[in-house]
Design a protein around this motif. Structure first.
Motif, short mmCIF file in Angstrom:
data_model
loop_
_atom_site.label_atom_id
_atom_site.label_comp_id
_atom_site.label_asym_id
_atom_site.label_seq_id
_atom_site.Cartn_x
_atom_site.Cartn_y
_atom_site.Cartn_z
N GLU A 264 0.84 -1.20 0.00
CA GLU A 264 0.00 0.00 0.00
C GLU A 264 0.87 1.25 0.00
OE1 GLU A 264 -3.82 -1.58 2.63
OE2 GLU A 264 -2.21 -0.46 3.61
N ALA A 265 0.33 2.31 -0.54
CA ALA A 265 0.89 3.65 -0.34
C ALA A 265 -0.01 4.36 0.65
CB ALA A 265 0.95 4.42 -1.65
N ALA A 266 0.56 5.19 1.51
CA ALA A 266 -0.23 5.86 2.54
C ALA A 266 0.19 7.32 2.68
CB ALA A 266 -0.07 5.15 3.90
N ILE A 267 -0.79 8.18 2.92
CA ILE A 267 -0.57 9.58 3.25
C ILE A 267 -1.46 9.91 4.45
CG2 ILE A 267 0.04 10.30 0.91
CD1 ILE A 267 -2.82 11.36 0.59
N ARG A 268 -1.29 11.10 5.01
CA ARG A 268 -2.16 11.51 6.11
C ARG A 268 -3.59 11.69 5.60
NH1 ARG A 268 2.69 13.90 6.88
NH2 ARG A 268 2.18 15.51 5.37
N ALA A 269 -4.55 11.34 6.44
CA ALA A 269 -5.96 11.42 6.04
C ALA A 269 -6.36 12.85 5.69
CB ALA A 269 -6.85 10.88 7.16
N GLY A 270 -5.79 13.83 6.36
CA GLY A 270 -6.16 15.23 6.10
C GLY A 270 -5.23 15.95 5.16
N GLU A 271 -4.43 15.21 4.39
CA GLU A 271 -3.46 15.84 3.50
C GLU A 271 -4.15 16.74 2.48
OE1 GLU A 271 -0.51 17.38 2.50
OE2 GLU A 271 0.23 15.51 3.46
N ARG A 272 -3.60 17.97 2.30
CA ARG A 272 -4.17 18.91 1.35
C ARG A 272 -3.17 19.40 0.32
NH1 ARG A 272 -7.69 22.84 5.43
NH2 ARG A 272 -9.31 21.32 5.95
N ASP A 273 -1.91 19.07 0.49
CA ASP A 273 -0.89 19.54 -0.45
C ASP A 273 -1.16 18.92 -1.83
OD1 ASP A 273 1.55 19.64 -2.02
OD2 ASP A 273 2.54 20.31 -0.20
N PRO A 274 -1.41 19.75 -2.85
CA PRO A 274 -1.75 19.20 -4.18
C PRO A 274 -0.66 18.32 -4.77
CG PRO A 274 -2.30 21.53 -4.05
CD PRO A 274 -1.50 21.22 -2.83
N VAL A 275 0.61 18.65 -4.51
CA VAL A 275 1.70 17.84 -5.06
C VAL A 275 1.69 16.45 -4.45
CG1 VAL A 275 4.20 17.62 -5.32
CG2 VAL A 275 3.11 19.86 -5.58
N ILE A 276 1.54 16.38 -3.12
CA ILE A 276 1.50 15.08 -2.45
C ILE A 276 0.28 14.29 -2.89
CG2 ILE A 276 1.35 13.92 -0.21
CD1 ILE A 276 2.86 16.33 0.97
N LEU A 277 -0.85 14.96 -3.02
CA LEU A 277 -2.07 14.29 -3.47
C LEU A 277 -1.90 13.76 -4.90
CD1 LEU A 277 -4.80 16.70 -2.05
CD2 LEU A 277 -4.20 14.41 -1.21
N GLU A 278 -1.20 14.50 -5.74
CA GLU A 278 -0.97 14.03 -7.11
C GLU A 278 -0.05 12.81 -7.11
OE1 GLU A 278 -0.91 13.68 -11.26
OE2 GLU A 278 -2.32 14.63 -9.87
N LEU A 279 0.99 12.83 -6.28
CA LEU A 279 1.87 11.67 -6.19
C LEU A 279 1.12 10.46 -5.66
CD1 LEU A 279 5.26 13.09 -4.85
CD2 LEU A 279 4.60 12.58 -7.19
N PHE A 280 0.25 10.69 -4.69
CA PHE A 280 -0.54 9.60 -4.13
C PHE A 280 -1.47 9.01 -5.20
CE2 PHE A 280 -4.28 8.22 -1.48
CZ PHE A 280 -3.65 7.18 -0.83
N ARG A 281 -2.06 9.88 -6.00
CA ARG A 281 -2.92 9.41 -7.08
C ARG A 281 -2.12 8.55 -8.06
NH1 ARG A 281 -4.12 10.24 -12.15
NH2 ARG A 281 -2.52 11.86 -12.42
N ARG A 282 -0.93 9.00 -8.38
CA ARG A 282 -0.09 8.23 -9.31
C ARG A 282 0.39 6.92 -8.69
NH1 ARG A 282 2.45 11.48 -13.74
NH2 ARG A 282 1.22 13.40 -13.87
N ALA A 283 0.67 6.94 -7.38
CA ALA A 283 1.07 5.72 -6.71
C ALA A 283 -0.04 4.68 -6.80
CB ALA A 283 1.41 6.00 -5.25
N GLY A 284 -1.31 5.14 -6.73
CA GLY A 284 -2.43 4.23 -6.82
C GLY A 284 -2.54 3.55 -8.16
#
Length: 289
Positions: A264-284
């Motif tokens: 799994e890839a994991a980030i904080r539940a309340g993450e709002r940083d667009p760059v981190i969210l984009e990386l998380f989307r790509r990790a998925g």
């Protein structure tokens, strides 16, 4: 009087998240005196106290907490607007990644390739660590995203599955040639915290083969060398031992377990940083092969 700027708001957000001026300075690639000066400028401009010292850290005052809550969506919106204007390829920033040894070998090569291809302005800082420590760092804000063997359940995390790896029981070719578990072999495993250890125990119980002892090692590459030298048997993720199997150094000593190692890839539940969210989307979108 100096006007407040985006970097002032960013400073507030990171102090609130990390808990100390020093940690925020490291995250923002500046000095602790610079962070202190920014906070003084904000407090002077607004005429309020934002942080209150407690021990070695700081906590937000009630008005400071409200200010941070109001500013975080503005920061995220500003960064998202810049990304939308320039496209994802224009994203910039430093993203701190944590990964376990097995996850690093299985997941990270594809992820790094994806980032280099699609987000060339993003810099990755990758550290390998134990799962428990990585999760603590992620929740504490000193890691932005982690790759690990799952499943991991925490109300403070958002996770996405990225595939599974087949597990194989291996011993040295010489050990297999003389009967493998026909003689009571020592068994090696990563620590009890790992899903692999649980699968190993279940597989041994189901097989009914004799074994001499169960030893642990927190480094898979070291364990591969131990087994290749004829010092017992172990379960390994297939992706990490393909080369040794192809070279004839290791061979299957028991049928492969039915269970696979999930990642799994994991980030904080309340993450709002667009760059981190984009990386998380790509990790998925990753699929381990």
């Amino acid at each position: 009087m100096r006007k407040l700027a985006i970097y002032h708001l960013e400073t507030l957000a990171w102090i609130a998240r990390l808990g100390t001026f020093r940690a925020a300075a490291e995250r923002l690639n500046t000095t602790q005196p610079a962070i202190s000066a920014r906070v003084r400028e904000i407090e002077s401009q607004l005429g309020i106290e934002i942080f209150r010292r407690e021990g070695r850290g700081v906590v937000l005052t009630a008005r400071g907490r409200q200010l941070v809550q109001d500013c975080e969506p503005l920061l995220a919106g500003f960064e998202r607007a810049l990304m939308d204007a320039g496209g994802s390829a224009g994203a910039t920033g430093v993203v701190r990644i944590g990964a376990g040894e097995i996850a690093a070998a299985s997941c990270l090569p594809g992820f790094v390739h994806e980032v280099e291809r699609g987000l060339p302005g993003v810099t990755l800082e990758i550290d390998l660590d134990l799962t428990a420590r990585m999760l603590q760092q992620l929740l504490g804000g000193t890691r932005d995203m982690v790759f690990l063997a799952g499943p991991v359940a925490s109300p403070g995390l958002q996770t996405v599955p990225i595939g599974a790896v087949r597990l194989v029981w291996l011993a040295s070719a010489a050990t297999v040639a003389v009967g493998g578990f026909a003689q009571a072999l020592p068994v090696w495993s990563v620590g009890e915290h790992s899903p692999i250890h649980r699968v190993m125990r279940q597989s041994l119980a189901a097989s009914g083969v004799p074994w001499r002892s169960i030893n642990t090692c927190n480094n898979v590459q070291t364990m591969i060398r131990i087994i290749a030298q004829g010092e017992g048997a172990a379960i390994f993720p297939e992706t990490m031992v393909r080369q040794q199997i192809a070279a004839g150094e290791l061979a299957e000593v028991l049928p492969a377990p039915d269970a696979q190692l999930q990642f799994e890839a994991a980030i904080r539940a309340g993450e709002r940083d667009p760059v981190i969210l984009e990386l998380f989307r790509r990790a998925g979108g990753l699929r381990i092969e």
